[in-house]
Design an enzyme around this catalytic site. Structure first.
Site, PDB file in Angstrom:
ATOM      1  N   CYS A  52      -0.474   4.133   2.069  1.00  0.00           N
ATOM      2  CA  CYS A  52      -0.245   3.994   3.512  1.00  0.00           C
ATOM      3  C   CYS A  52       1.217   4.267   3.860  1.00  0.00           C
ATOM      4  O   CYS A  52       1.508   4.933   4.846  1.00  0.00           O
ATOM      5  CB  CYS A  52      -0.562   2.577   3.990  1.00  0.00           C
ATOM      6  SG  CYS A  52      -2.032   1.843   3.295  1.00  0.00           S
ATOM      7  N   ASP A  53       2.130   3.723   3.086  1.00  0.00           N
ATOM      8  CA  ASP A  53       3.537   3.691   3.505  1.00  0.00           C
ATOM      9  C   ASP A  53       4.468   4.580   2.689  1.00  0.00           C
ATOM     10  O   ASP A  53       5.581   4.867   3.123  1.00  0.00           O
ATOM     11  CB  ASP A  53       4.067   2.247   3.394  1.00  0.00           C
ATOM     12  CG  ASP A  53       3.309   1.292   4.296  1.00  0.00           C
ATOM     13  OD1 ASP A  53       2.818   1.743   5.347  1.00  0.00           O
ATOM     14  OD2 ASP A  53       3.196   0.102   3.950  1.00  0.00           O
TER      15      ASP A  53
ATOM     16  N   CYS B 222       0.832  -1.203   0.000  1.00  0.00           N
ATOM     17  CA  CYS B 222       0.000   0.000   0.000  1.00  0.00           C
ATOM     18  C   CYS B 222       0.866   1.252   0.000  1.00  0.00           C
ATOM     19  O   CYS B 222       1.359   1.677   1.047  1.00  0.00           O
ATOM     20  CB  CYS B 222      -0.934  -0.008   1.215  1.00  0.00           C
ATOM     21  SG  CYS B 222      -1.996   1.447   1.277  1.00  0.00           S
TER      22      CYS B 222
END
Ligand code: NAP
Length: 334
Positions: A152-153, A149
């Site tokens: 997300c990261d 992701c």
């Protein structure tokens, strides 16, 4: 069922942000929810429930955590908050269900126990598909620069100004790669064919970036790692195999993002009568969390192939608990 069998007002299946948020709301409404937290589905290497966040090192985009929080820690906090209001946690998987339009619904655990509930909230999420390489999960779990992701990261400092690779040729891969072009020196798309699956507009968005580069007809054969200055194992390169010539080559990268699709965790309800959409996700009724079966609701990624964020999953968990509460109230079951 026998007369002595307890019928729960709300049973929640799944222990990611959707499940715990549903539990917090249901518990505060005195619905005595029971959460079946399940056995980890993300990877056989991680024997902890908690969904995809168990594979997320730093969550930086969830409001309320200005310094970020690790995915597993965040799930523990969600659980603690749900239990504070009386949520019961069951460390079991629900392996099969018998939904009954006239209620109650029957659920069976992996220990063959039978559970009855007036309302059920399905919140088992979806799992990212992985390449299946030997060290992929270890690097993903330990913050070693492998992720499923980018949203997300991808903004983490470790990825700044580094060459990064995204595997996949679909819309997700384009979206992730486009996002990463803001931080990376170069963003490689690694695709197994010579043509992208993604929509033209998404392709264009990525390909128009000056630091975009596609490695066509390429698959990742291996991930190479090194030890950084903090003594941590981090990715250093991927070994690419040319699918037309079979030739192997190293591509130096500081991060690998796998974007080859997700699979909703719906196996236990596949013959339950719940309606799925054309992509295999639970079909909801308009803006509610109602499924086609009275008293059965769904929240989070099991019913969302689009947003797939912790915050959106939590939001629908809240909705599902409110929908279940109204449903029970309308039938004088609370
Ligand atoms: P997807 O469309 O199924 O694409 C998966 C990609 O991964 C394909 O290019 C596929 O290659 C590749 N792939 C699959 N298994 C692989 C493997 N083992 N090794 C290497 N490559 C592999 O999945 P998605 O991109 O996650 O999209 C899912 C759905 O969400 C789609 O309907 C998409 O349109 C939608 N979506 C929309 C948006 C948006 O509009 N903003 C954003 C994201 C997703 P092949 O092409 O060779 O099969």
């Amino acid at each position: 069922m026998s007369e002595s069998d307890q019928i729960h007002k709300v049973v929640i299946i799944g222990s990611g942000p959707a499940g715990w948020t549903a539990a917090i709301y249901a518990a505060r409404a005195n619905l005595d929810p029971v959460v079946y937290v399940g056995v980890a589905k993300q990877s056989p290497a991680i024997q902890l429930p908690g969904g995809q966040l168990m594979l997320t090192t730093d969550v930086e985009n969830y409001p309320g955590f200005p310094d970020g929080v690790s995915g597993p820690q965040m799930m523990q906090m969600f659980q603690k908050q749900a239990e504070r209001f009386g949520t019961k946690t069951q460390p079991r998987d629900i392996v099969s269900v018998e939904f009954n339009s006239d209620g109650p619904h029957k659920l069976v655990t992996d220990k063959d126990e039978t559970v009855y509930a007036h309302t059920v909230i399905l919140a088992t999420g979806a799992t990212a598909n992985w390449l299946g390489l030997e060290n992929e999960q270890r690097l993903a779990r330990n913050g070693g620069g492998v992720s499923a992701c980018a949203v997300c990261d991808g903004a983490l400092p470790m990825f700044r100004d580094k060459p990064l690779a995204v595997v996949g040729g679909g819309d997700s891969a384009m979206e992730e790669a486009t996002y990463l072009t803001k931080f990376a020196s170069t963003v490689y798309i690694i695709h197994r064919r010579d043509e992208l699956r993604a929509s033209k507009v998404m392709q264009e968005r990525y390909l128009s970036k000056p630091n975009a580069e596609v490695k066509w007809n390429s698959v990742v054969e291996d991930i190479k790692s090194t030890t950084n200055e903090h003594g941590q194992e981090v990715i250093s390169a991927v070994v690419l195999k040319d699918t037309t010539t079979g030739e192997l080559s190293d591509l130096e990268v500081g991060g690998l993002f796998v974007a080859i699709g997700h699979t909703p965790a719906t196996g236990f309800i596949k013959d339950s009568g719940v309606t799925f959409n054309e992509k295999g996700y639970v079909q909801l009724d308009g803006k509610t969390t109602e499924t086609n079966i009275p008293g059965v609701f769904a929240a989070g990624d099991i019913a969302d192939d689009h947003y797939r964020q912790a915050i959106t999953a939590a939001g629908t968990g809240c909705q599902a608990a409110l929908d279940a509460e109204h449903w029970l109230g309308d039938r004088d079951l609370i």
